[in-house]
Motif scaffolding. Structure first.
Motif, PDB file in Angstrom:
ATOM      1  N   SER A 149      21.946   8.179  28.099  1.00  0.00           N
ATOM      2  CA  SER A 149      22.260   6.763  28.315  1.00  0.00           C
ATOM      3  C   SER A 149      22.182   5.906  27.060  1.00  0.00           C
ATOM      4  N   ILE A 150      21.305   6.249  26.106  1.00  0.00           N
ATOM      5  CA  ILE A 150      21.111   5.309  24.990  1.00  0.00           C
ATOM      6  C   ILE A 150      21.248   5.889  23.588  1.00  0.00           C
ATOM      7  N   CYS A 151      21.501   7.207  23.453  1.00  0.00           N
ATOM      8  CA  CYS A 151      21.692   7.747  22.098  1.00  0.00           C
ATOM      9  C   CYS A 151      22.880   7.038  21.446  1.00  0.00           C
ATOM     10  N   CYS A 152      22.653   6.470  20.263  1.00  0.00           N
ATOM     11  CA  CYS A 152      23.700   5.663  19.613  1.00  0.00           C
ATOM     12  C   CYS A 152      24.503   6.469  18.599  1.00  0.00           C
ATOM     13  N   GLN A 153      24.295   7.800  18.558  1.00  0.00           N
ATOM     14  CA  GLN A 153      25.060   8.693  17.681  1.00  0.00           C
ATOM     15  C   GLN A 153      24.907   8.329  16.202  1.00  0.00           C
ATOM     16  N   CYS A 154      23.726   7.863  15.828  1.00  0.00           N
ATOM     17  CA  CYS A 154      23.535   7.428  14.428  1.00  0.00           C
ATOM     18  C   CYS A 154      23.362   8.593  13.465  1.00  0.00           C
ATOM     19  N   ASN A 155      22.993   9.775  14.012  1.00  0.00           N
ATOM     20  CA  ASN A 155      22.836  10.989  13.200  1.00  0.00           C
ATOM     21  C   ASN A 155      21.570  11.001  12.337  1.00  0.00           C
ATOM     22  N   THR A 156      20.701  10.008  12.481  1.00  0.00           N
ATOM     23  CA  THR A 156      19.516   9.933  11.615  1.00  0.00           C
ATOM     24  C   THR A 156      18.588  11.126  11.818  1.00  0.00           C
ATOM     25  N   CYS A 157      18.506  11.652  13.046  1.00  0.00           N
ATOM     26  CA  CYS A 157      17.634  12.800  13.297  1.00  0.00           C
ATOM     27  C   CYS A 157      18.049  13.999  12.440  1.00  0.00           C
ATOM     28  N   THR A 158      19.354  14.193  12.296  1.00  0.00           N
ATOM     29  CA  THR A 158      19.838  15.284  11.442  1.00  0.00           C
ATOM     30  C   THR A 158      19.712  14.930   9.965  1.00  0.00           C
ATOM     31  N   ASP A 159      20.020  13.681   9.623  1.00  0.00           N
ATOM     32  CA  ASP A 159      19.950  13.261   8.218  1.00  0.00           C
ATOM     33  C   ASP A 159      18.564  13.477   7.628  1.00  0.00           C
ATOM     34  N   LEU A 160      17.512  13.287   8.439  1.00  0.00           N
ATOM     35  CA  LEU A 160      16.138  13.393   7.928  1.00  0.00           C
ATOM     36  C   LEU A 160      15.480  14.735   8.243  1.00  0.00           C
ATOM     37  N   CYS A 161      16.196  15.624   8.941  1.00  0.00           N
ATOM     38  CA  CYS A 161      15.602  16.926   9.320  1.00  0.00           C
ATOM     39  C   CYS A 161      15.312  17.760   8.074  1.00  0.00           C
ATOM     40  N   PRO A 162      14.040  18.106   7.816  1.00  0.00           N
ATOM     41  CA  PRO A 162      13.691  18.845   6.584  1.00  0.00           C
ATOM     42  C   PRO A 162      14.383  20.204   6.486  1.00  0.00           C
ATOM     43  N   ARG A 163      14.489  20.926   7.584  1.00  0.00           N
ATOM     44  CA  ARG A 163      15.135  22.242   7.532  1.00  0.00           C
ATOM     45  C   ARG A 163      16.652  22.109   7.336  1.00  0.00           C
ATOM     46  N   HIS A 164      17.252  21.127   7.988  1.00  0.00           N
ATOM     47  CA  HIS A 164      18.689  20.889   7.802  1.00  0.00           C
ATOM     48  C   HIS A 164      18.983  20.584   6.331  1.00  0.00           C
ATOM     49  N   ASN A 165      18.130  19.777   5.718  1.00  0.00           N
ATOM     50  CA  ASN A 165      18.353  19.402   4.314  1.00  0.00           C
ATOM     51  C   ASN A 165      18.146  20.561   3.349  1.00  0.00           C
ATOM     52  N   LEU A 166      17.488  21.626   3.830  1.00  0.00           N
ATOM     53  CA  LEU A 166      17.347  22.837   3.025  1.00  0.00           C
ATOM     54  C   LEU A 166      18.456  23.846   3.322  1.00  0.00           C
ATOM     55  N   GLY A 167      19.459  23.401   4.106  1.00  0.00           N
ATOM     56  CA  GLY A 167      20.614  24.261   4.343  1.00  0.00           C
ATOM     57  C   GLY A 167      20.536  25.117   5.588  1.00  0.00           C
ATOM     58  N   HIS A 168      19.527  24.904   6.438  1.00  0.00           N
ATOM     59  CA  HIS A 168      19.428  25.682   7.670  1.00  0.00           C
ATOM     60  C   HIS A 168      20.362  25.091   8.735  1.00  0.00           C
ATOM     61  N   PRO A 169      20.877  25.923   9.645  1.00  0.00           N
ATOM     62  CA  PRO A 169      21.873  25.446  10.608  1.00  0.00           C
ATOM     63  C   PRO A 169      21.260  24.763  11.832  1.00  0.00           C
ATOM     64  N   ILE A 170      20.281  23.924  11.618  1.00  0.00           N
ATOM     65  CA  ILE A 170      19.693  23.162  12.722  1.00  0.00           C
ATOM     66  C   ILE A 170      20.229  21.737  12.630  1.00  0.00           C
ATOM     67  N   ASP A 171      20.815  21.267  13.730  1.00  0.00           N
ATOM     68  CA  ASP A 171      21.485  19.959  13.731  1.00  0.00           C
ATOM     69  C   ASP A 171      21.070  19.210  14.997  1.00  0.00           C
ATOM     70  N   PRO A 172      19.944  18.486  14.953  1.00  0.00           N
ATOM     71  CA  PRO A 172      19.443  17.814  16.157  1.00  0.00           C
ATOM     72  C   PRO A 172      20.450  16.857  16.793  1.00  0.00           C
ATOM     73  N   ALA A 173      21.217  16.124  15.979  1.00  0.00           N
ATOM     74  CA  ALA A 173      22.180  15.155  16.527  1.00  0.00           C
ATOM     75  C   ALA A 173      23.267  15.865  17.328  1.00  0.00           C
ATOM     76  N   ARG A 174      23.762  16.952  16.782  1.00  0.00           N
ATOM     77  CA  ARG A 174      24.797  17.728  17.467  1.00  0.00           C
ATOM     78  C   ARG A 174      24.252  18.315  18.766  1.00  0.00           C
ATOM     79  N   PHE A 175      23.017  18.793  18.716  1.00  0.00           N
ATOM     80  CA  PHE A 175      22.377  19.327  19.921  1.00  0.00           C
ATOM     81  C   PHE A 175      22.222  18.243  20.981  1.00  0.00           C
TER      82      PHE A 175
END
Length: 442
Positions: free
Chosen positions: A252-278
């Motif tokens: 109902s309220i996710c605004c699709q800002c992608n910040t969860c993925t932008d700040l994800c430490p493992r994502h930023n190290l190149g791992h295929p974890i993408d919380p926003a996409r999930f």
């Protein structure tokens, strides 16, 4: 010393990772490592015991760490420590020249610096494969208290019978105490004086990755801290939410800002974890592409997405953990052989400052000294769990009515990955099950 000799000392004396999930330390030893790394990054806010222990026993820990380096044949041993731990750094610098191959790597005050994968990259520049082990990069990582336990086992033949635990937040006198394994959380918290809130909740572990505990819960080899918090504190409230409601809120309220993925430490190290996409897929019930679900296996559950990044206070970490657990129950293994993509160029600007994290979590007022008291807290009874580590539970070798002495082996390591368990007090065995042993003091 041969590797197999050090492995036997660790296994027989019950040494496991004292800072995380309790992985049996002997199983990490191998001659394939060129680097060993000591983790003194205190991954979570408010935790203080590792820097305290390393400051107080700097020489002993460095000596043991150097011995481990020589035993496995590594070419270097790195102590990863936050530069803000000024007194501990000074204590280490007094002895560093006595140990060839040992060096310090000063770390920034960001979260989750103590995450094994993040620490390895910061200290060595190597990126661990998603789902892989540090040894694939030639690295073995140890916790400060783990190495201190190895020191005691090697020098004094003393098994692991006690645990250092910090008691902080809504208590009269924040403190780090040394308690027998198997004592209750109530007994630990009592060492910090009066509780200063009317309806307290024990939060066991750090505020980001901890859990709500019960006062009767026993201390184990991985109990690092107890945060005494008001029941209406935001950290407690978030922990008590249900996943079904979290999923509806996301829809109902996710605004699709992608910040969860932008700040994800493992994502930023190149791992295929993408919380926003999930979150997009899960909240919409979209299973056309299963990769966002399968990739939940690579989430470290650090909580940055849920506790810091999301402006809507949604729960990506919790929902990812549920998915990961569901896949495991269904027998679906994480994808093998996945390689990381290049480290995100923006990673340096997407680290989470610990000071800002504490402010956002409402913890700044609790960031006080918690002096270490090394006098062992006396207790009248202990309930010692036979599974305090990853792997097979230890097997009891005592029976009800037996008299035991502190340090005596009461459960032998099982076949496979396992370590032995020892009596943390002297007394009479009053109960033995396949899950625990209870000892009443003499």
């Amino acid at each position: 010393m041969e590797i197999k000799d050090l492995q036997k000392i660790m296994q027989d004396n019950g040494v496991v990772g004292a800072g995380g999930a309790g992985f049996p330390s002997y199983a990490k030893l191998t001659d394939k490592a060129d680097t060993i790394l000591l983790n003194c990054a205190e991954c979570e806010p408010l935790l203080k015991l590792h820097r305290q222990l390393l400051e107080k026993h700097a020489y002993e820990i460095m000596k043991t760490f150097h011995t481990v380096m020589e035993t496995v044949g590594a070419s270097q041993a790195i102590i990863g420590i936050k530069k803000s731990y000024v007194q501990t750094v000074k204590a280490l610098q007094q002895h560093i020249e006595e140990f060839p191959g040992l060096k310090l790597h000063l770390l920034d005050e960001v979260y989750p610096m103590g995450d094994e994968v993040v620490l390895i990259y910061e200290a060595t520049g190597r990126v661990c494969r998603p789902g892989g082990l540090p040894i694939e990069q030639g690295v073995i990582v140890f916790n400060v208290e783990t190495i201190y336990n190895v020191y005691q086992a090697m020098e004094s033949q003393k098994p692991v019978t006690e645990k250092y635990v910090s008691v902080v937040a809504e208590v009269e006198h924040p403190v780090t105490v040394k308690v027998p394994l198997g004592c209750t959380l109530d007994e630990v918290v009592a060492q910090a004086g009066n509780i200063t809130t009317k309806d307290p909740v024990y939060f066991v572990g750090g505020p980001m990755m901890g859990r709500i505990g019960n006062g009767a819960d026993p201390v184990t080899k991985t109990t690092n801290a107890v945060l005494v918090l008001p029941r209406d504190h935001q950290i407690v409230m978030k922990k008590q939410r249900t996943s079904a409601i979290d999923l509806k809120r996301a829809a109902s309220i996710c605004c699709q800002c992608n910040t969860c993925t932008d700040l994800c430490p493992r994502h930023n190290l190149g791992h295929p974890i993408d919380p926003a996409r999930f979150m997009r897929a899960a909240s919409a019930g979209d299973f056309r592409d299963v990769n966002p679900y399968i990739d939940s296996a690579f989430c470290s559950s650090c909580g940055v997405c849920e506790m810091y990044a999301c402006p809507q206070s949604l729960a990506p970490r919790t929902l990812l953990a549920d998915m990961k657990g569901g896949l495991r129950k269904a027998g679906i293994r994480p994808p093998q052989g996945v390689q990381p993509v290049p480290v995100q160029p923006s990673r340096e600007y997407r680290k989470v400052p610990e000071e800002r994290l504490m402010a956002r979590l409402g913890l700044t007022k609790y960031d006080k000294d918690a002096p270490m008291d090394e006098n062992v807290v006396p207790v009248s009874k202990v309930k010692i769990l036979l599974s305090q580590h990853i792997g097979a539970p230890a097997q009891a070798i005592v029976k009800t009515g037996d008299m035991v002495t502190k340090g005596q082996m009461i459960a032998q390591h099982a076949d496979g990955l396992s370590v032995s368990i020892h009596a943390s007090i002297s007394g009479k065995v009053t109960e033995v099950t396949d899950r625990h042993i209870i000892i009443a003091a003499k």
